[in-house]
Design an enzyme around this catalytic site. Structure first.
Site, short mmCIF file in Angstrom:
data_model
loop_
_atom_site.label_atom_id
_atom_site.label_comp_id
_atom_site.label_asym_id
_atom_site.label_seq_id
_atom_site.Cartn_x
_atom_site.Cartn_y
_atom_site.Cartn_z
N ARG A 138 -0.58 12.77 5.93
CA ARG A 138 0.20 13.99 5.99
C ARG A 138 -0.06 14.78 4.71
O ARG A 138 -0.51 14.22 3.70
CB ARG A 138 1.70 13.68 6.10
CG ARG A 138 2.09 12.84 7.31
CD ARG A 138 3.59 12.58 7.30
NE ARG A 138 4.03 11.81 8.46
CZ ARG A 138 4.17 10.48 8.47
NH1 ARG A 138 3.88 9.78 7.38
NH2 ARG A 138 4.58 9.86 9.56
N LYS A 161 7.13 9.22 4.97
CA LYS A 161 8.48 9.72 5.24
C LYS A 161 9.51 8.67 4.87
O LYS A 161 9.31 7.47 5.10
CB LYS A 161 8.61 10.08 6.71
CG LYS A 161 7.85 11.34 7.11
CD LYS A 161 8.14 11.73 8.54
CE LYS A 161 7.49 13.04 8.90
NZ LYS A 161 7.78 13.46 10.29
N HIS A 185 -2.58 19.96 9.12
CA HIS A 185 -2.20 18.82 9.94
C HIS A 185 -3.22 18.55 11.05
O HIS A 185 -3.27 17.44 11.59
CB HIS A 185 -0.81 19.06 10.55
CG HIS A 185 -0.02 17.80 10.75
ND1 HIS A 185 0.35 16.97 9.70
CD2 HIS A 185 0.46 17.21 11.88
CE1 HIS A 185 1.03 15.94 10.17
NE2 HIS A 185 1.10 16.06 11.49
N ARG A 222 -5.31 15.62 10.17
CA ARG A 222 -4.67 14.32 10.48
C ARG A 222 -4.85 14.02 11.96
O ARG A 222 -5.18 12.89 12.34
CB ARG A 222 -3.18 14.38 10.11
CG ARG A 222 -2.37 13.14 10.48
CD ARG A 222 -0.99 13.26 9.85
NE ARG A 222 0.03 12.43 10.45
CZ ARG A 222 0.30 11.17 10.08
NH1 ARG A 222 -0.42 10.59 9.13
NH2 ARG A 222 1.28 10.49 10.66
N HIS A 239 3.70 5.71 11.36
CA HIS A 239 4.71 6.12 12.34
C HIS A 239 5.80 5.05 12.45
O HIS A 239 5.53 3.86 12.39
CB HIS A 239 4.08 6.34 13.71
CG HIS A 239 3.34 7.63 13.82
ND1 HIS A 239 2.37 7.86 14.78
CD2 HIS A 239 3.42 8.78 13.09
CE1 HIS A 239 1.90 9.09 14.64
NE2 HIS A 239 2.51 9.66 13.63
N TYR A 249 -1.69 10.94 20.16
CA TYR A 249 -3.11 10.95 19.78
C TYR A 249 -4.00 10.24 20.79
O TYR A 249 -5.21 10.25 20.67
CB TYR A 249 -3.29 10.27 18.42
CG TYR A 249 -2.59 10.98 17.30
CD1 TYR A 249 -3.13 12.14 16.74
CD2 TYR A 249 -1.38 10.52 16.81
CE1 TYR A 249 -2.48 12.80 15.73
CE2 TYR A 249 -0.73 11.17 15.79
CZ TYR A 249 -1.28 12.32 15.24
OH TYR A 249 -0.63 12.98 14.24
#
Length: 343
Positions: A180, A206, A279, A282, A306, A315
């Protein structure tokens, strides 16, 4: 953080909530900023309904941005009803023209705020309970194909940009490590290991969750090349440990990286391809790993950082090339033919 810049323009209870989420719940800076902007929109709407409701159907988006919220009180918030929040969602749709995904995000921010008030006994009831999100059409993320990815890297290193070696390293890491934006700008020198036994980068994702990304030779070489031209920093510089440095000898900002990648993409892609951004790299990295290298989805989930598998599944749009391989080699008949050959 953006909300710290705007503290004086906010009611104190909003500042307290955001500080709680950042410093007690350890939510990521970008998450807090996003929550702030979402709640500021909600509070502007509430202010409008409380003090100037006749303008609700005629106000423009620009006029709406000028509504001040610092004088809203907890009593005002306690008087918010479920119908008020449904009107807010309709306002987002018809006046601010927010797409379903954006409306859902703002609703989620609203729900988390009222849950916080409820848990801490700061309000009477939770008006957001039972509110449903809008249906969002699942779209395949925009990504580059393998040829475009190679061309992007080639264009950067062959350009006459002043910082092409730094920019090449940034682009190379994006395309190889699936990071990210905030993860890339947050890399420190002490996060990197490039000795014979280990070639890794420690990434803070995150919620400040850490993960280890293993580096290939291309990424290692790009970082080594950049380190030769990286500006020297004084020991008193607060960003001494930052990997990527700006011209101001500070940690490179998200906005600067966005500009760098945006310009690179404009140079590489034809005019028919619009809406590509940082992004997208990514997305590109994850898509190529899945389609070109048969990376297992659970491995991909770990690489991307994730929390749940559903986030990774976006994806896994299967390419025609992979679909052809599956249908020719992985159907029952194909398996039986191979088993017969063994016998």
């Amino acid at each position: 953080m953006s909300f710290l810049i705007y503290q004086k323009q906010n009611p104190e209870f909003l500042n307290n909530y955001l500080k709680y989420k950042r410093y007690i719940s350890f939510k990521a800076k970008t998450t807090i900023d996003e929550s702030y902007f979402d709640l500021r929109t909600l509070f502007r709407f509430l202010k409008l309904t409380l003090y100037d409701e006749e303008k609700l159907d005629t106000i423009t988006a620009e006029e709406f941005k000028n509504i001040q919220i610092d004088d809203l009180t907890m009593e005002d918030i306690n008087n918010v009803t479920s119908e008020d929040l449904h009107r807010f969602i309709r306002f987002l749709n018809y006046t601010l023209n927010n797409c379903p995904k954006t409306r859902n995000r703002k609703l989620a921010s609203t729900k988390r705020f009222f849950e916080y008030l409820d848990i801490n006994n700061l309000n009477v009831g939770n008006p957001s309970l039972g509110m449903k999100t809008a249906t969002v059409e699942k779209r395949i993320p925009k990504h580059l194909n393998l040829t475009e990815s190679k061309q992007l890297l080639s264009n950067v290193i062959k350009s006459d940009q002043r910082h092409k070696i730094r920019n090449y390293a940034i682009t190379c890491i994006f395309l190889n490590c699936s990071l990210r934006l905030s993860e890339l700008t947050g890399i420190n020198l002490t996060d990197i290991k490039m000795d014979k036994s280990e070639k890794t980068i420690k990434i803070r994702g995150k919620g400040n969750k850490e993960r280890i990304i293993y580096l290939n030779d291309a990424v290692c070489e790009s970082i080594k090349s950049y380190m030769k031209v990286r500006p020297p920093l004084g020991k008193d510089n607060i960003d001494l440990d930052a990997l990527f440095i700006s011209e101001q000898k500070k940690r490179i900002s998200n906005r600067t990286v966005q500009t760098i990648i945006s310009n690179e993409l404009k140079e590489t892609l034809d005019e028919s391809k619009k809406g590509y951004h940082t992004h997208s790299l990514r997305h590109t990295s994850a898509t190529l790993m899945y389609n070109e290298n048969d990376t297992d989805i659970f491995v991909l989930k770990k690489i991307l950082g994730h929390k749940c598998l559903a986030a990774t599944e976006v994806y896994t749009h299967v390419s025609d090339k992979k679909l052809k391989h599956i249908m020719e080699n992985c159907t029952i008949s194909s398996i039986l033919e191979r088993e017969g050959a063994k016998v």
